[in-house]
Design a protein around this motif. Sequence first.
Motif, mmCIF file in Angstrom:
data_model
loop_
_atom_site.group_PDB
_atom_site.id
_atom_site.type_symbol
_atom_site.label_atom_id
_atom_site.label_comp_id
_atom_site.label_asym_id
_atom_site.label_seq_id
_atom_site.Cartn_x
_atom_site.Cartn_y
_atom_site.Cartn_z
ATOM 1 N N SER A 87 -58.750 31.894 25.653
ATOM 2 C CA SER A 87 -58.798 30.428 25.679
ATOM 3 C C SER A 87 -57.504 29.745 25.278
ATOM 4 O O SER A 87 -57.148 28.738 25.874
ATOM 5 C CB SER A 87 -59.943 29.933 24.809
ATOM 6 N N VAL A 88 -56.810 30.245 24.247
ATOM 7 C CA VAL A 88 -55.616 29.513 23.813
ATOM 8 C C VAL A 88 -54.338 30.301 24.105
ATOM 9 O O VAL A 88 -54.327 31.529 24.061
ATOM 10 C CB VAL A 88 -55.669 29.137 22.312
ATOM 11 N N GLY A 126 -53.550 40.351 34.261
ATOM 12 C CA GLY A 126 -52.629 41.479 34.435
ATOM 13 C C GLY A 126 -52.433 41.794 35.907
ATOM 14 O O GLY A 126 -51.297 41.854 36.399
ATOM 15 N N GLY A 127 -53.523 41.994 36.632
ATOM 16 C CA GLY A 127 -53.450 42.382 38.046
ATOM 17 C C GLY A 127 -52.847 41.297 38.921
ATOM 18 O O GLY A 127 -52.012 41.577 39.796
ATOM 19 N N LEU A 139 -60.647 36.130 31.625
ATOM 20 C CA LEU A 139 -60.446 34.676 31.615
ATOM 21 C C LEU A 139 -61.589 34.101 32.447
ATOM 22 O O LEU A 139 -61.635 34.286 33.665
ATOM 23 C CB LEU A 139 -59.096 34.280 32.216
ATOM 24 N N ALA A 188 -54.852 47.795 36.620
ATOM 25 C CA ALA A 188 -54.748 46.633 35.723
ATOM 26 C C ALA A 188 -56.101 46.316 35.103
ATOM 27 O O ALA A 188 -56.568 45.169 35.103
ATOM 28 C CB ALA A 188 -54.196 45.436 36.490
ATOM 29 N N TYR A 230 -61.511 43.404 23.319
ATOM 30 C CA TYR A 230 -60.157 43.902 23.059
ATOM 31 C C TYR A 230 -60.297 45.230 22.338
ATOM 32 O O TYR A 230 -61.357 45.542 21.797
ATOM 33 C CB TYR A 230 -59.327 42.935 22.201
ATOM 34 N N ALA A 281 -58.330 42.079 39.029
ATOM 35 C CA ALA A 281 -57.727 40.761 39.322
ATOM 36 C C ALA A 281 -57.856 39.831 38.120
ATOM 37 O O ALA A 281 -58.192 38.657 38.251
ATOM 38 C CB ALA A 281 -58.361 40.152 40.571
ATOM 39 N N PHE A 284 -57.887 44.866 44.205
ATOM 40 C CA PHE A 284 -59.314 45.217 44.135
ATOM 41 C C PHE A 284 -59.957 44.550 42.920
ATOM 42 O O PHE A 284 -59.438 44.655 41.812
ATOM 43 C CB PHE A 284 -59.486 46.735 44.005
ATOM 44 N N GLU A 285 -61.064 43.899 43.138
ATOM 45 C CA GLU A 285 -61.780 43.289 42.003
ATOM 46 C C GLU A 285 -63.277 43.463 42.224
ATOM 47 O O GLU A 285 -63.804 43.084 43.261
ATOM 48 C CB GLU A 285 -61.412 41.801 41.879
ATOM 49 N N SER A 332 -64.245 50.460 33.428
ATOM 50 C CA SER A 332 -63.747 50.543 34.804
ATOM 51 C C SER A 332 -64.302 51.743 35.576
ATOM 52 O O SER A 332 -64.441 51.678 36.775
ATOM 53 C CB SER A 332 -62.225 50.605 34.805
ATOM 54 N N GLY A 389 -64.446 44.761 45.771
ATOM 55 C CA GLY A 389 -65.146 46.041 45.688
ATOM 56 C C GLY A 389 -64.813 46.736 44.393
ATOM 57 O O GLY A 389 -63.908 46.326 43.656
ATOM 58 N N ILE A 417 -63.181 54.677 36.563
ATOM 59 C CA ILE A 417 -62.370 55.210 37.670
ATOM 60 C C ILE A 417 -62.081 56.688 37.387
ATOM 61 O O ILE A 417 -61.679 57.039 36.278
ATOM 62 C CB ILE A 417 -61.039 54.427 37.793
HETATM 63 C C1 LIG Z 1 -63.728 36.363 23.857
HETATM 64 C C2 LIG Z 1 -62.258 36.560 24.110
HETATM 65 C C3 LIG Z 1 -61.356 35.634 23.623
HETATM 66 C C4 LIG Z 1 -59.993 35.812 23.858
HETATM 67 N N1 LIG Z 1 -59.128 34.835 23.466
HETATM 68 C C5 LIG Z 1 -57.827 34.921 23.809
HETATM 69 C C6 LIG Z 1 -56.962 33.823 23.564
HETATM 70 O O1 LIG Z 1 -57.378 32.792 23.059
HETATM 71 N N2 LIG Z 1 -55.661 33.954 23.916
HETATM 72 C C7 LIG Z 1 -55.171 35.078 24.529
HETATM 73 O O2 LIG Z 1 -53.981 35.127 24.843
HETATM 74 N N3 LIG Z 1 -55.996 36.124 24.799
HETATM 75 C C8 LIG Z 1 -57.304 36.057 24.470
HETATM 76 N N4 LIG Z 1 -58.158 37.077 24.782
HETATM 77 C C9 LIG Z 1 -57.599 38.306 25.385
HETATM 78 C C10 LIG Z 1 -57.325 38.097 26.872
HETATM 79 O O3 LIG Z 1 -58.400 37.446 27.477
HETATM 80 C C11 LIG Z 1 -57.104 39.461 27.515
HETATM 81 O O4 LIG Z 1 -56.095 40.157 26.819
HETATM 82 C C12 LIG Z 1 -56.627 39.320 28.966
HETATM 83 O O5 LIG Z 1 -57.393 38.382 29.664
HETATM 84 C C13 LIG Z 1 -56.721 40.687 29.636
HETATM 85 O O6 LIG Z 1 -56.397 40.544 30.999
HETATM 86 P P1 LIG Z 1 -56.306 41.799 31.968
HETATM 87 O O7 LIG Z 1 -56.019 41.277 33.323
HETATM 88 O O8 LIG Z 1 -55.354 42.757 31.397
HETATM 89 O O9 LIG Z 1 -57.732 42.483 31.916
HETATM 90 P P2 LIG Z 1 -59.096 41.902 32.478
HETATM 91 O O10 LIG Z 1 -59.127 40.438 32.389
HETATM 92 O O11 LIG Z 1 -60.171 42.661 31.800
HETATM 93 O O12 LIG Z 1 -59.058 42.284 34.019
HETATM 94 C C14 LIG Z 1 -59.455 43.524 34.539
HETATM 95 C C15 LIG Z 1 -60.234 43.275 35.820
HETATM 96 O O13 LIG Z 1 -60.466 44.533 36.443
HETATM 97 C C16 LIG Z 1 -61.747 44.516 37.048
HETATM 98 N N5 LIG Z 1 -62.182 45.906 37.212
HETATM 99 C C17 LIG Z 1 -62.502 46.793 36.243
HETATM 100 N N6 LIG Z 1 -62.815 47.986 36.773
HETATM 101 C C18 LIG Z 1 -62.705 47.850 38.114
HETATM 102 C C19 LIG Z 1 -62.918 48.735 39.193
HETATM 103 N N7 LIG Z 1 -63.306 50.013 39.003
HETATM 104 N N8 LIG Z 1 -62.730 48.277 40.457
HETATM 105 C C20 LIG Z 1 -62.333 46.989 40.666
HETATM 106 N N9 LIG Z 1 -62.125 46.099 39.656
HETATM 107 C C21 LIG Z 1 -62.299 46.531 38.405
HETATM 108 C C22 LIG Z 1 -62.600 43.738 36.054
HETATM 109 O O14 LIG Z 1 -63.747 43.212 36.673
HETATM 110 C C23 LIG Z 1 -61.616 42.674 35.587
HETATM 111 O O15 LIG Z 1 -61.743 41.486 36.334
HETATM 112 C C24 LIG Z 1 -59.528 36.949 24.572
HETATM 113 C C25 LIG Z 1 -60.440 37.883 25.072
HETATM 114 C C26 LIG Z 1 -61.794 37.683 24.858
HETATM 115 C C27 LIG Z 1 -62.770 38.659 25.440
#
Ligand SMILES: Cc1cc2nc3c(=O)[nH]c(=O)nc-3n(C[C@H](O)[C@H](O)[C@H](O)COP(=O)(O)OP(=O)(O)OC[C@H]3O[C@@H](n4cnc5c(N)ncnc54)[C@H](O)[C@@H]3O)c2cc1C
Length: 477
Positions: free
Chosen positions: A62-63, A17-18, A47, A286, A408, A14, A38-39, A294, A244, A296
Amino acid sequence: ELRAPPDKIAIIGAGIGGTSAAYYLRQKFGKDVKIDLFERGEVGGRLATMTVRGQEYEAGGSVIHPLNLHMKRFVKDLGLFTIQSSGGLMGVYDGETLVFEESSWFIINMIKLIWHYGFQSLRMHMWVEDILDKFMRIYRYQSHDYAFSSVEKLLHSLGGDEFLGMLNRTLLETLQKAGFSEKFLSEIVAPVMRVNYGQSMNINGFVGAVSLSSADSGLWAVEGGNKLVCSGLLQASKSNLVSGSVMYIEEKTRTKHTGNPTKMYEVIYQIGSETRSGFYDIVLVATPLNRKMSNITFLNFDPPIEEFHQYYQHIVTTLVKGQLNSTLFSSRALNKFDLSTILTTDNSNLFINSIGIVSSVTESDNPQPLTDRGYVWKIFSQEILTKEQILKLFLSYDYAVKQPWLAYPHYKPPEKCPSIILHDRLYYLNGIECAASAMEMSAIAAHNAALLAYHRWNGHTDMIDQEDLYEKLKTEL
Ligand SMILES: Cc1cc2nc3c(=O)[nH]c(=O)nc-3n(C[C@H](O)[C@H](O)[C@H](O)COP(=O)(O)OP(=O)(O)OC[C@H]3O[C@@H](n4cnc5c(N)ncnc54)[C@H](O)[C@@H]3O)c2cc1C
Ligand SMILES: CC(C)=CCC/C(C)=C/CC/C(C)=C/CSC[C@H](N)C(=O)O
C-alpha cells in the motif's frame, strides 16, 4: 558487439516484479523480441484492492517511500497520479493500555518522545538514514547498466561487509548492540515490525531498516490503486499476457529457423483444463518459488535446480467500516479519541497486529467517514478474525471484508538468499525478498535481472559483479 536479440522471452508472474521486468527487458532487447507474461491470478499479484461500499482500498502493498525511485519513475512514465498517505495520529497498545500516543502538536510530540525515550528516536532516524543513503547507490549502478549475479553481491556493492552482514543478524541484536533501550525497542520498534512484516524484532537487520523507513514522512500511493503500475507496465512493454498457470519448465534442444540446434526452455502451462506449452530463449521467474505459492517444477535440468522452501508469513488484511470501540484501548470515549492508527507491542494475547483508518484509492487525504456510521479501518492479524473479535473492536459495524496472504518471507537470520541465475538463461527475481520484501525491492530485482540477462546474452561480463563500483563511478564523474 551485440548478438541478435533472443526471439522469445517468458516471464512468470505479473506482479510488480514481473511487469517491471517486462518493461526493462523491452528497453534492453528492443522491439522485436516477443515477451510472454504468464499470470495465473490477477495482474498486480500482491498489489491488489478490496471493495467496501463501492470504494476500493489497498489490501496488499500500500505505501511507497519517497525515495523509491523505480516506483516514482514508473508513475511518471505511465502518466499515473499519486496520493499522499495521510499520517494521522498513532498510538501503541500493549494489551492493557496505550504505552505511547502521538500528539497533533509537533513540539509536544518531540517533548513526549524525549520524555519517554531520550534521544533514541532521533538516533534511530539517523541509523535508518545512513542505511538508506547506501541503499540509494543501486540507482546509480543500474542507471550505468551494471548488474549483479547474486543478492549478496548486490548488497555488498552498496555498503560492503557491514551492509551484507545485516542479513546475518537480527534487528534486535543489531539495535541492542547499538545501545537502544529495551523500552524503546519494545514500545516503538517492535510495533513497527508487527504492522509492516507481522513479525518480531528477530527479523534481519536490513528488512528491519526498510520497515523503520516506513515511519518517514512523504509516503505515497498510486491514485486508483498501486496495481495500476503493473497493468501500465504490461501495456507499455508491449508484452503478451498469458492467463495461465505455469506447471513445468524443462530444458530442451530445438532446431531454430536458422537450422541450428539450440538449447531452449519449454514452459508448460495450464489454461482451465487445457495444457499448453511454448519454447523460450530466456525465462524469468517473478514469483516466490515454493510449493504453496507457485508450484513450478523444473524438469530434467543438469545439474538439477534446487527446491526452494522459503516459508512465507501468513497475514490477514481485514477492512471494517464501523465505529471503533475506543474503550478497548483507552478510557476515552470515541468523540475524545483522536488516534487513527493503533500499533501493538509483541504480546501473544493480542489478536491483532495493528488497526488504522484508511483512505480509498481515490481519496487524496484525510479519510472521511463513509456515512454517519464510521470510517473504514484496516486490521492486520495473524489469523482470520472471528465475528466475536470484530465485535470487540467495534461498537457497531456494517461491513467487513478479509483477504488472507502469504505476505512476505518469515525472516530468520542468518539469511542465505536463493540464486538469481538458476540455469544458463533462467533467472529468479524473488530471491531478493530474503533481504527485504517491498514493491521497490521487486522493481530493483527486475531491473537487475533484465540487465543480467542482457549482458549474459551478449557476453558483456565486464558489466556483471564489478567490484568497487561506488568508487569507480565516483571518479567517472
Ligand atoms: C498485506 C501486504 C502489505 C504490504 N505492504 C507493502 C507496502 O506498504 N509497501 C511495499 O513496498 N510493499 C508492501 N508489501 C510487499 C509487496 O506487496 C511485495 O513485496 C510485492 O508486491 C511483491 O511483488 P512481486 O511481483 O515480486 O510478487 P507477487 O506480487 O506475488 O507476484 C507474483 C505473481 O505470480 C503469479 N504466479 C505465481 N505462480 C504462478 C504460476 N505457476 N503461473 C503463473 N503465475 C503465477 C501470482 O499469481 C502473482 O500474481 C506488502 C505485502 C502484503 C501482502
Ligand atoms: C525499499 C525501501 C528502501 C523502502 C520501502 C519502505 C516501505 C514503504 C516499507 C513498507 C513495507 C511493508 C511490507 C509494509 C506493510 S504494511 C504497510 C502499511 N502500514 C499498511 O497499512 O498497509
